[in-house]
Each structure stands twice: as structure tokens, then as C-alpha cells.
Design an enzyme around this catalytic site. Structure first.
Site, PDB file in Angstrom:
ATOM      1  CD  GLU A  10      15.619   5.000  32.606  1.00 38.48           C
ATOM      2  OE1 GLU A  10      16.408   5.637  33.319  1.00 38.48           O
ATOM      3  OE2 GLU A  10      14.655   5.499  32.004  1.00 38.48           O
ATOM      4  CE  LYS A  49      21.961   4.525  30.982  1.00 36.00           C
ATOM      5  NZ  LYS A  49      20.994   3.585  31.585  1.00 36.00           N
ATOM      6  NE  ARG A  95      28.516   8.377  37.739  1.00 39.17           N
ATOM      7  CZ  ARG A  95      27.354   7.824  37.361  1.00 39.17           C
ATOM      8  NH1 ARG A  95      26.426   7.559  38.227  1.00 39.17           N
ATOM      9  NH2 ARG A  95      27.131   7.562  36.097  1.00 39.17           N
TER      10      ARG A  95
HETATM   11  P1  ATP Z   1      23.873   6.955  32.934  1.00 33.37           P
HETATM   12  O1  ATP Z   1      24.067   8.243  33.645  1.00 33.37           O
HETATM   13  O2  ATP Z   1      24.985   6.567  32.075  1.00 33.37           O
HETATM   14  O3  ATP Z   1      22.548   6.898  32.249  1.00 33.37           O
HETATM   15  P2  ATP Z   1      22.702   5.508  35.046  1.00 33.37           P
HETATM   16  O4  ATP Z   1      23.226   5.415  36.420  1.00 33.37           O
HETATM   17  O5  ATP Z   1      21.504   6.337  34.821  1.00 33.37           O
HETATM   18  O6  ATP Z   1      23.881   5.867  34.083  1.00 33.37           O
HETATM   19  P3  ATP Z   1      21.446   2.969  34.919  1.00 33.37           P
HETATM   20  O7  ATP Z   1      20.993   2.277  33.706  1.00 33.37           O
HETATM   21  O8  ATP Z   1      20.421   3.439  35.849  1.00 33.37           O
HETATM   22  O9  ATP Z   1      22.405   4.108  34.443  1.00 33.37           O
HETATM   23  O10 ATP Z   1      22.535   2.105  35.683  1.00 33.37           O
HETATM   24  C1  ATP Z   1      22.450   0.758  36.014  1.00 33.37           C
HETATM   25  C2  ATP Z   1      23.395   0.530  37.148  1.00 33.37           C
HETATM   26  O11 ATP Z   1      24.714   0.861  36.763  1.00 33.37           O
HETATM   27  C3  ATP Z   1      23.038   1.380  38.342  1.00 33.37           C
HETATM   28  O12 ATP Z   1      23.092   0.605  39.502  1.00 33.37           O
HETATM   29  C4  ATP Z   1      24.085   2.460  38.317  1.00 33.37           C
HETATM   30  O13 ATP Z   1      24.354   2.936  39.597  1.00 33.37           O
HETATM   31  C5  ATP Z   1      25.282   1.734  37.712  1.00 33.37           C
HETATM   32  N1  ATP Z   1      26.183   2.671  37.069  1.00 33.37           N
HETATM   33  C6  ATP Z   1      25.916   3.530  36.072  1.00 33.37           C
HETATM   34  N2  ATP Z   1      26.983   4.279  35.781  1.00 33.37           N
HETATM   35  C7  ATP Z   1      27.975   3.890  36.605  1.00 33.37           C
HETATM   36  C8  ATP Z   1      29.333   4.280  36.811  1.00 33.37           C
HETATM   37  N3  ATP Z   1      29.903   5.245  36.087  1.00 33.37           N
HETATM   38  N4  ATP Z   1      30.045   3.638  37.755  1.00 33.37           N
HETATM   39  C9  ATP Z   1      29.493   2.654  38.485  1.00 33.37           C
HETATM   40  N5  ATP Z   1      28.229   2.245  38.356  1.00 33.37           N
HETATM   41  C10 ATP Z   1      27.464   2.848  37.430  1.00 33.37           C
HETATM   42 MG    MG Z   2      19.633   5.541  36.290  1.00 36.07          MG
HETATM   43 MG    MG Z   3      20.884   8.005  33.447  1.00 34.44          MG
END
Ligand code: ATP
Ligand code: MG
Ligand code: MG
Length: 678
Positions: free
Chosen positions: A54, A390, A380
Site C-alpha cells: 500500500e 510504516k 513476517r
Molecule cells: P506496515 O505495517 O509496515 O504498514 P504492511 O503489511 O501494512 O506493513 P504493505 O504495504 O501492505 O505493508 O505490505 C506489502 C507487502 O509486504 C505485504 O505482502 C506484506 O505482507 C509484506 N510485509 C510488510 N511487512 C512485512 C514484514 N515485516 N515481513 C514480511 N513481509 C512484510
Molecule cells: Mg497492509
Molecule cells: Mg500497514
């Protein structure tokens, strides 16, 4: 060897490929493969994965893991990884973040180009299809418009132990829901006035199946679609549709989404007639063919439907009537056989209602009748001493705790890049930490080890003095006949790569040494400079300390020593004089002044945001120390992002933004040894 190590995702893909799945499936391309997609040609890719961030912040080391998983699996197995922005949330998304994410993926060395196509997609490009999908679910009795307030929606959801309560709107006529949906689309209702909900099961033990919302009203402008929409799909509704439209085969996400998988499958099974129209038409032809083949083929197919009904469960009225028909199979087989014709009539008339059953029953005739994507979850990445969310990173940036998204103390990929991390070190780290099904913490030191292992063989060596103290060789004129004489010294660019040549610099009567390489009263075991002791100036001569000068406060301002003749490194007999200590140095009249930024962990706690801790109260006050040091003359014209090993100190990089010719700025990437043990 690491690259060949297996993990459960590789095993799943290998199993699928060995079973002949995915290969050459018709209608298998992606929207980018215009021809394949539209003309039903076989998919040019063996598998398809996607990286779906995102765009609501800069990507971090956790994303690097996801990027590595998705792009490397696609590469290994002859597939394609799609770069897709999951931009269904209008308020938090920005173009700056889109650029930062694309930059990071490119920097890590991955490409979303394949078979002559750029596989770059935006979820918002599918808003039309998603709205059609919502309408389709309403029309087929799988969704309804609920006019309860947000509070009522929350209150009626139930708990892990208590079932939810059905909404009074749950059984409203289809036409009424459709009319409300049209009004929602036309902007006739304010935010929160109503939502579209899937109709599944308010008593499900899985809370995600208790009639989840799929569309909500949001009068907000979107970075891609502007003000065209005032309704936006929920992420859990949008994501499976995105995957299906792009013909993703393996949709890999983190463990939090495990409980969403039943909804993912439920939704796609219901949307098959819409999203898989050509395959669905083929299935109909196949069923008609079976019926035409006579009673034996029809019977066998009915039996398969029977088994599928038992496995898939029945959720709609149509499915329930089908299930009731099958329920009689065991004790009244003949009656069912007599009813075969009625069975086929029902099936063909309301085919779209039975897709989960059909998919199961048809696999005997076609390997993948509707080739839907499947979701798989991995743990994760949690890295100690950093936050990887983020939202939390944004707070650190917005509140000025750090200098920006690319602050070298942040675990953002822009920050790690600026810090000096190499893409190959990050990939090595991802490979080494593997893919797991169980959540855990990875020590930050593991990332540094990968960096050291990557740079050890690659980084040219150099000498630098970070905390300078003057060393005066008081017998210089005596030994060389002239105070202005300079003694040329040479050192290998890299000790393991003689072919890389040598560095040249000079020794003179004044040199800079590290302040802690001298002690007036040394403790036992200290082998560096103290009055009466001899050490070697690396690549130069042995010197013998005679004393020091101090200022009024007693602080040492210079160390005095005598050069021992005939001890120059690399000359015959140089080793005749034995010393226990070797120290690094730079010549005072040719060294280049440099700003050196010594970074340390940003937090004092290994898990700063775990268990509801206030991470902003756990900042390390010494996470950045800027010093003025001296570096070897050759480093004055290092290129931005050029990396070095400063002997005895660690790995350093010329800052990619602030480093300039004549005004060098170096960042410490990592020390030579692990300092994170605590
Ligand atoms: P954040 O909590 O940092 O916003 P998010 O999961 O909401 O992370 P996204 O932009 O939706 O962030 O993530 C894009 C991809 O990266 C998704 O498939 C998510 O599962 C993966 N991802 C995000 N953080 C991690 C992590 N710490 N380890 C492995 N994969 C991750
Ligand atoms: Mg997300
Ligand atoms: Mg997020």
C-alpha cells in the site's frame, strides 16, 4: 549453497509444477499481456506472484523480505512477479510513496518486466470491476446493503465465544439492496451511513466470515482516480479480486491474513462466473456433454458433486437445495438417480450459484476448471532494535525524531541504502533468515553479519582516524636529513586481491593517530603507545614513544615518539624489531578532513514496540555522533555511495547525498565486530 536451500513455499510451488498445474493454462495471462489475456492464449509464465504494497509510506526491511520472496520465487521457477500498488485506501496514499517503493524494488535488483510487458498494476485500476463484483454478489444473494450504524455493526459482530447477531437488513429483498447500492455509488449518502456486506454466516467461529463489509462510503479524493468514486472496497475484498484478475497463482502474504483465507476462497468461488467467464462457459459445455453421454456419466458426475457438497458446505439457498438432494443419496440412491434430470436442470439453470461445488466436481475432468489463485502465509520479519511499521516510521519522520524517511538509522530501504547497505547484503540476509511459519525475532546483528560477509571481499581498504591525536616523530630530521622529507608508503587496496593494486601515501614527522592508541599509564595488556613502548605504524615504521604534551587541564595534546630506522614495512630486516602493537594513522599534511557520521541503534530496547511499549520513549540518545576525522588522501575523491573498510574501524560509505569532492562525508555502516549483543 544458501540459494538452493528449500522452504515451504518452494516446496508448494514444486509440488504444483510437478502436478502440471498452471503450465500453459489458457486465459492465463495478465492484463499487461494484452493478447494472451484477451484471446485465451496460454500463459507465458509458469507461475505468477505479486508484491502488493500500500503506498502509504516508505518501504522497510520487512518489505524487502516480501520483495525477495515474491521476486525470487518467480525468477527461480520461470514465472513473473507483478509489482502492484494496493491503493484502495484514498486518504493515506501518495505519489511520493509510489516512487519510493518502485525505487526500492529496482535498487534491490528486481524487475517487473517480462515477456515484453511491464507488469506494474494499481488496484485502483480495477475499481470498476470491483464495483461490478459487489453488484453481482448482491444480485446472486451473496451480499446486502446494511444500514446499521458503525457502532451497531461493531456491537453485533459477537466475540470469539459468542456468535454475532444478524442485521435487520440481512434478509431485505435484492432489489432494495441494489437500489441502495446505486445511491451509494451516486454519492447520495454520507460516510458511514451504510455498507455492503457479504452474506456468509453470523455464527461462524471465524469472525472474518460474519458478514464482512466489502464496500464502504468514503467521500475522499484518490491519488489515481480523483473524485470519480465515493465508495471504496475493503482491502480483504479487493485483494482476492486483484489476484484473480492478474492470474496470480501463488498469493503470498504474512500470517495475520491466515484467518482471512476462508473469505479469500469464499469470495473468489462466488465470483467465478464474473471473473472467469470463458472458463465458466467451458464448464457449462462440459456439464452438458456429460449429461448427453448418458446416465452412467451423469451418475458419476452427480456423485462427484455429492462429495464436493460434503466438503465445500452449502451457504446459499440454492446450494442448500442441492445439498438436500445429495443428502438422500445414501439411503435413497434410486430416487436420486430418477431425479438426475431434475438435478441437471437445477445445476444448469443456476450454475453460478454452485461454483464451489462445481470447481471441486470438475477437477476430475479438467485439472483447474477455474484456476483461482491460492493464498499462502509466512511469518513476517521482526528485527530487533527497530520498528517496522510504516505508521510508526512515519511518526518518527513527522515528529522530527529522525532527519527523514532516508535517515540512515531507519530500517527503511532508503535509510539502509543511505547508511551504506548493499542490495546484495539485504538479499543475502533475506535468504539466510529464510521463510518460516512461526513468528519470531531476528537479531539486528544478523543483518550486519550479512553486510560484513558481502563487503569483506568487495570493499577497498583505507585508513582513517576518527578521534585524532597528533603524534610527533621527534628524530625525523636526524633520520632522513631533512624535516621536509616525506617517506612513501604503500598498502594493498585489498589484501585478498593483489590484482587490485596498491594505495600510495606518505609518512612525515607529524601524523594523526587515534586518541585511544595512547595511554600515559596503560593497564596491563595494553600494547599500543605509552612511554617506553614500541609500536608499528601500519605500512610504515616502528616508533618508540617518549612521552606526551598536555594542556593546562591535563589533556593530552600530542604524543612524542622516535622513529626506529631500518624498520619500514616491506623492506628486508623490517621485522628484526619485534612489536606487539600495530596502529593505524594518516599523515598530518596530506590527510583529508572528513565529516564522519557514527550511527548506532535508534532504540535502546530490542523490541521497542512489542507488547504495547511506547517506542518513542525508548530512543537511544547516542544514535548519531558526528565527528571530524582525517582520511587517507585517496579518499578525497571517492564517489558517492562508494564503500570502504576503514582498517580497524569497520565499513563506511561516502554519503550518497552530502558527500562532495573536497568535502567528504562518510557514514559508518557497521563496525567490524558485532556490537549489538547488549
Ligand atoms: P506496515 O505495517 O509496515 O504498514 P504492511 O503489511 O501494512 O506493513 P504493505 O504495504 O501492505 O505493508 O505490505 C506489502 C507487502 O509486504 C505485504 O505482502 C506484506 O505482507 C509484506 N510485509 C510488510 N511487512 C512485512 C514484514 N515485516 N515481513 C514480511 N513481509 C512484510
Ligand atoms: Mg497492509
Ligand atoms: Mg500497514
Amino acid at each position: 549453497h544458501a540459494a538452493a536451500s528449500s522452504n515451504f513455499l518452494r516446496q508448494i510451488i514444486e509440488r504444483d509444477l510437478a502436478a502440471g498445474r498452471h503450465q500453459g493454462r489458457p486465459w492465463g495471462g495478465s492484463p499487461g499481456d494484452a493478447d494472451h489475456h484477451a484471446r485465451g492464449l496460454p500463459d507465458p509464465a509458469r507461475i505468477r506472484t505479486r508484491f502488493p504494497p500500500e503506498p502509504n509510506g516508505y518501504p522497510h526491511i520487512g518489505h524487502a523480505k516480501s520483495i525477495w520472496i515474491n521476486f525470487s520465487l518467480a525468477q527461480e521457477y520461470g514465472g513473473v512477479c507483478h509489482m502492484r500498488f494496493d491503493d484502495t485506501n484514498p486518504e493515506k496514499e501518495e505519489q511520493e510513496y509510489v516512487e519510493a517503493i518502485l525505487d526500492a524494488v529496482r535498487w534491490l535488483g528486481w524487475s517487473w518486466h517480462a515477456h515484453g510487458t511491464e507488469h506494474l498494476y494499481y488496484a485502483s485500476d480495477y475499481f470498476d470491476t470491483m464495483a461490478r463484483a459487489a453488484r453481482y454478489l448482491i444480485e446472486t444473494g451473496h451480499a446486502y446493503v446494511d444500514e446499521q450504524t458503525p457502532e451497531q455493526l461493531r456491537a453485533t459482530r459477537g466475540t470469539l465465544t459468542e456468535p454475532g447477531t444478524e442485521s435487520p437488513w440481512r434478509h431485505r429483498p435484492v432489489e432494495e439492496s441494489l437500489r441502495r447500492w446505486e445511491e451509494m455509488l451516486a454519492g447520495r449518502h454520507p460516510d458511514g451511513a451504510m455498507v455492503v456486506r457479504a452474506r456468509i454466516d453470523m455464527a461462524s467461529p471465524n469472525l472474518n466470515l460474519r458478514d464482512p463489509a466489502i464496500y464502504r462510503i468514503k467521500h475522499a479524493a484518490h491519488h489515481n482516480t480523483g473524485t470519480r468514486w465515493c465508495v471504496y472496497p475493503m482491502y480483504t475484498f479487493a485483494h482476492p479480486i486483484e489476484d484473480a484478475l492478474e492470474n496470480i497463482t501463488h498469493s503470498i502474504c504474512t500470517l495475520e491474513f491466515e484467518d482471512q483465507r476462508p473469505f479469500y476462497d469464499w469470495l473468489l468461488a462466488r465470483l467465478v462466473p464474473l471473473l472467469r467467464a470463458p472458463q465458466f462457459a467451458r464448464a457449462r459445455t462440459r456439464i452438458e456433454g456429460l449429461r448427453a453421454q448418458g446416465v452412467e456419466a451423469a451418475k458419476e458426475f452427480a456423485l462427484r458433486c455429492h462429495n464436493a457438497a460434503a466438503r465445500v458446505g452449502a451457504n446459499t439457498e440454492a446450494e442448500r437445495s442441492m445439498a438436500a438432494l445429495f443428502a438422500r443419496w445414501e439411503h435413497d440412491r434410486d430416487a436420486v438417480l430418477r431425479d438426475l434430470d431434475a438435478f441437471f436442470e437445477l445445476l444448469l439453470a443456476e450454475l453460478h450459484q454452485f461454483t464451489p461445488l462445481l470447481a471441486e466436481a470438475l477437477t476430475a475432468y479438467e485439472p483447474e476448471p477455474f484456476d483461482l489463485p491460492h493464498q499462502y502465509e509466512f511469518a513476517r520479519l521482526n528485527l530487533t532494535y527497530v520498528v517496522t511499521s510504516k505508521r510508526k516510521l512515519k511518526a518518527l519522520v513527522d515528529e522530527g525524531v529522525v532527519a527523514g524517511w532516508d535517515d540512515p538509522r531507519l530500517p527503511t530501504l532508503a535509510g539502509l541504502r543511505r547508511r551504506g547497505y548493499t542490495p546484495s547484503a539485504i538479499r543475502l540476509f533475506c535468504e539466510r533468515t529464510g521463510v518460516s511459519k512461526a513468528n519470531g525475532w531476528i537479531d539486528y546483528g544478523t543483518l550486519e553479519v550479512a553486510l560484513r560477509d558481502d563487503l569483506e571481499e568487495q570493499a577497498p581498504r583505507a585508513m582513517a582516524v576518527l578521534d585524532p591525536l597528533e603524534l610527533r616523530l621527534t628524530n625525523w630530521a636526524e633520520v632522513f636529513g631533512d624535516e621536509r622529507h616525506r617517506e612513501p608508503c604503500r598498502a594493498p587496496v585489498h589484501p585478498h586481491h593483489p590484482g587490485w593494486g596498491e594505495r600510495a601515501f606518505h609518512l612525515g614527522p607529524r601524523v594523526w593517530i587515534e586518541r585511544d592508541d595512547f595511554m600515559e599509564q596503560p593497564p596491563k595488556g595494553y600494547h599500543r603507545l605509552y612511554p617506553g613502548n614500541r609500536v608499528r605504524l601500519k605500512y610504515g615504521y616502528v616508533v618508540e614513544c617518549t612521552g606526551c604534551e598536555k594542556d593546562a587541564d591535563g589533556r593530552v595534546t600530542a604524543v612524542l615518539a622516535r622513529l626506529v630506522p631500518d624498520t619500514k614495512s616491506g623492506t628486508p630486516g623490517a621485522d628484526a624489531v619485534k612489536v606487539k602493537g600495530v596502529i593505524t594513522w594518516v599523515g598530518a599534511d596530506e590527510a583529508v578532513a572528513a565529516e564522519i557520521r557514527l550511527y548506532d541503534r535508534l532504540f535502546t530496547d530490542p523490541q521497542p514496540d512489542a507488547g504495547g511499549k511506547d517506542f518513542k520513549a525508548l530512543l537511544n540518545p547516542d544514535s548519531l555522533r558526528v565527528v571530524r576525522g582525517w582520511v587517507e588522501p585517496g579518499l578525497g575523491d571517492a564517489a558517492p555511495e562508494q564503500r570502504f573498510q576503514f582498517e580497524r574501524h569497520g565499513y563506511f560509505v561516502a554519503d550518497r547525498l552530502d558527500h562532495q569532492p573536497g568535502r567528504p562525508v562518510f557514514n559508518r555502516i557497521a563496525t567490524l565486530k558485532d556490537g549489538w549483543g547488549g
